[in-house]
Write a protein that holds these residues in place. Sequence first.
Motif, PDB file in Angstrom:
ATOM      1  N   ALA A 252       0.833  -1.210   0.000  1.00 39.46           N
ATOM      2  CA  ALA A 252       0.000   0.000   0.000  1.00 39.46           C
ATOM      3  C   ALA A 252       0.861   1.250   0.000  1.00 39.46           C
ATOM      4  CB  ALA A 252      -0.927  -0.016   1.212  1.00 39.46           C
ATOM      5  N   GLU A 253       1.996   1.194   0.676  1.00 42.00           N
ATOM      6  CA  GLU A 253       2.915   2.338   0.718  1.00 42.00           C
ATOM      7  C   GLU A 253       3.541   2.600  -0.649  1.00 42.00           C
ATOM      8  OE1 GLU A 253       6.875   3.769   3.233  1.00 42.00           O
ATOM      9  OE2 GLU A 253       5.786   1.951   3.815  1.00 42.00           O
ATOM     10  N   LEU A 254       3.740   1.525  -1.424  1.00 39.05           N
ATOM     11  CA  LEU A 254       4.326   1.676  -2.755  1.00 39.05           C
ATOM     12  C   LEU A 254       3.333   2.257  -3.755  1.00 39.05           C
ATOM     13  CD1 LEU A 254       6.366  -1.644  -3.267  1.00 39.05           C
ATOM     14  CD2 LEU A 254       7.294   0.682  -3.228  1.00 39.05           C
ATOM     15  N   PHE A 255       2.044   1.955  -3.585  1.00 38.39           N
ATOM     16  CA  PHE A 255       1.042   2.344  -4.575  1.00 38.39           C
ATOM     17  C   PHE A 255      -0.104   3.139  -3.943  1.00 38.39           C
ATOM     18  CE2 PHE A 255       3.097  -1.520  -6.156  1.00 38.39           C
ATOM     19  CZ  PHE A 255       3.494  -1.105  -7.435  1.00 38.39           C
ATOM     20  N   PRO A 256       0.195   4.246  -3.272  1.00 36.83           N
ATOM     21  CA  PRO A 256      -0.877   5.027  -2.639  1.00 36.83           C
ATOM     22  C   PRO A 256      -1.800   5.694  -3.656  1.00 36.83           C
ATOM     23  CG  PRO A 256       1.194   6.230  -2.562  1.00 36.83           C
ATOM     24  CD  PRO A 256       1.525   4.876  -3.086  1.00 36.83           C
ATOM     25  N   TYR A 257      -1.302   5.836  -4.891  1.00 40.06           N
ATOM     26  CA  TYR A 257      -2.057   6.557  -5.919  1.00 40.06           C
ATOM     27  C   TYR A 257      -3.043   5.658  -6.674  1.00 40.06           C
ATOM     28  CZ  TYR A 257       1.779   4.498  -8.630  1.00 40.06           C
ATOM     29  OH  TYR A 257       2.698   3.634  -9.172  1.00 40.06           O
ATOM     30  N   VAL A 258      -3.000   4.342  -6.431  1.00 43.47           N
ATOM     31  CA  VAL A 258      -3.943   3.435  -7.105  1.00 43.47           C
ATOM     32  C   VAL A 258      -4.476   2.383  -6.123  1.00 43.47           C
ATOM     33  CG1 VAL A 258      -3.309   3.587  -9.557  1.00 43.47           C
ATOM     34  CG2 VAL A 258      -1.884   2.246  -7.975  1.00 43.47           C
ATOM     35  N   PRO A 259      -5.253   2.799  -5.117  1.00 41.64           N
ATOM     36  CA  PRO A 259      -5.767   1.818  -4.146  1.00 41.64           C
ATOM     37  C   PRO A 259      -6.607   0.731  -4.811  1.00 41.64           C
ATOM     38  CG  PRO A 259      -6.908   3.925  -3.938  1.00 41.64           C
ATOM     39  CD  PRO A 259      -5.741   4.164  -4.831  1.00 41.64           C
TER      40      PRO A 259
END
Length: 690
Positions: A252-259
């Motif tokens: 989640a930390e790596l991809f905060p922009y695409v939940p």
Amino acid sequence: MAFTHLHVHTEFSLLDGSSKIKEIAVQAKKLGFDSLAVTDHGVMYGVIDFYRACKDAGIKPIIGCEIYVCPGSRFDKEKGHDDFRYFHLVLLAENDIGYHNLMKIVSVGFTEGYYYKPRVDYETLEKYHEGIIALSACLAGEVSKYLTFQRYEEAKEAALRYEKIFGKGNFYLELQDHGIEDQKLVNQQLLRLHKETGMELVCTNDVHYTFEDDAAAHDILLCIQTGKKVSDEDRMRYEGGQYYLKSEAEMAELFPYVPEALENTHKIAQRCNLEIEFGVQKLPHFDVPDGFTAWEYLKHLCCEGFTKRYPKEPQELKERLDYELETIHSMGYVDYFLIVWDFIHYAKSKGIMVGPGRGSAAGSIVSYCLEITDIDPVRYQLLFERFLNPERVSMPDIDVDFCFERRQEVIDYVVEKYGKECVAQIVTFGTLAARGVIRDVGRVLDLPYALCDSIAKMVPQELNITIDKALTMNPELRKQYENDEQVKYLIDMSKRLEGLPRHTSMHAAGVVISQKPIVEYVPLSRGSDGAVTTQYIMTTLEELGLLKMDFLGLRTLTVIQNAIDLAGRNGKQVRLQDIDYNDRAVLESIGTGKTEGIFQLESSGMKSFMKELKPQNLEDIIAGISLYRPGPMDFIPKYLKGKNDPEHITYDCDALEPILEPTYGCIVYQGATRSWFKSTKTRHIYKVRN
């Protein structure tokens, strides 16, 4: 849980993945995941082990594969541009149909498309797309590859092609972030593709090892694969140490922009529901002559054989034959016995030397009457229940020895009779064993050869030895490990890689025969010699209910056949059945340890044992061979003492005396006591005969 790992390489991505299957399943559970996928490179070698490990850990297994797709026809074998020779594509089985289609896709990659890698083409994917969910894969995927080279329209065209093949909602654009610059560029373009086409996104981590601190050991594994050293500049690397099984929070930390990309992984996991069937027999049917059922034909053959084998025996032996036949019939193994009878009958009719029988099958009167074996089970008091026992349902196991030089003729006959698509040989794996892995790791670390060799030699040469066991058994090795940092690092890295499969090979004897094309049940591969093998090992095939036969090539039989032929050319006709197995001169020679060239008696340990044993008859040799193996070997002194002084043998209870008397009070034969009391019919016949 809103995330599931859908891109995972295990130890069966040979010398590329270092995640041990049982370990990664347990770790996934510890991290709170309720499901986990396996997507090894181009193969399905480990999917059954993975399936069971996940079930044992309490999580859902998702069966998949990261396949190789060629840009043209799978039959084209011309080298193209290295960057576009083939593309990666992740496939996941949504259901049973998808699982069977995945096996066919992977098999086609080996049997039709192999060129550097097991490749398939778009035609293959279109044919077997049902029940499969596809992901665009890593930077080596077709969509990402075009985006890396800034060829956006071609990437879009490729994505639309895959969506058309697998169906809307079954193809996902895959985002990854391991700290690589190209991935940042590609991810931006994948977001653009998503907006323009409506294709859904998923985010994955390209897992190649289980724990974050496995990065160094995995790097060493890559060097073993490529023949490099860790100090080499220009070599294959997985930079950044990010290829481990990350937690949901880390993803989640790596991809905060695409939940939604995280959510989609879990939605896919919920869609994937596969139950693999174990223990249901898939035996081929044997074609019998007109006027017979398979059951009637087996009884007919056995009655003919019984008259030949036991022309003057009491009715009790006929009762044992009927008992065995009824057991075989009730357990569903009628076709099995007819199949074995048929290819042994063929071999003998062609003058191919066949062994007299080995293992528990020699305890069956049915086997003896069918001439599958040439050992009288009543004469040697052998137990049918060691071979087949209704209370312990398992596939019969008849190992058959053939003349080494003509074994292939028998396999060719079986292939011709049942069809090449229904017969295959079986894969086996070489592993990074204790001594070997120490030497491999030492070479990769560029440590002095003398040091690595001395450490490796401190590992005892015994069956199933591990480095941990060696550290316990050898104080000198433990001392070096505790006091020398270089040695400690060498051993620690070796322990992390120990046991990983290193390469595939063909099982020396195993052949599988199925009622339908084998690819309906298991994935196939093709060896360097062109022979088709299963991707599942022998024990897995048995668990899946497939018929596995051991066609053993034995040089001793070739030597015997040559000796008989030579005697015949010199006017002396020799028949094995006329030989006296208790020839005094032969037994005395064996008792001197002069056993070079005698099957199972020619090792240095056996020579020494025969000198002590001084066999007086064939039964003594039988017992000696049974004793000389791990476990029973501990009874050798007791056995020799009892043989030399039988008057002083004692039994814990009277019931043991008739069982253990032939072996001088020692329990030599596996399961003998239990099987004896299980079969009152067998026991009764022994009393009548003896």
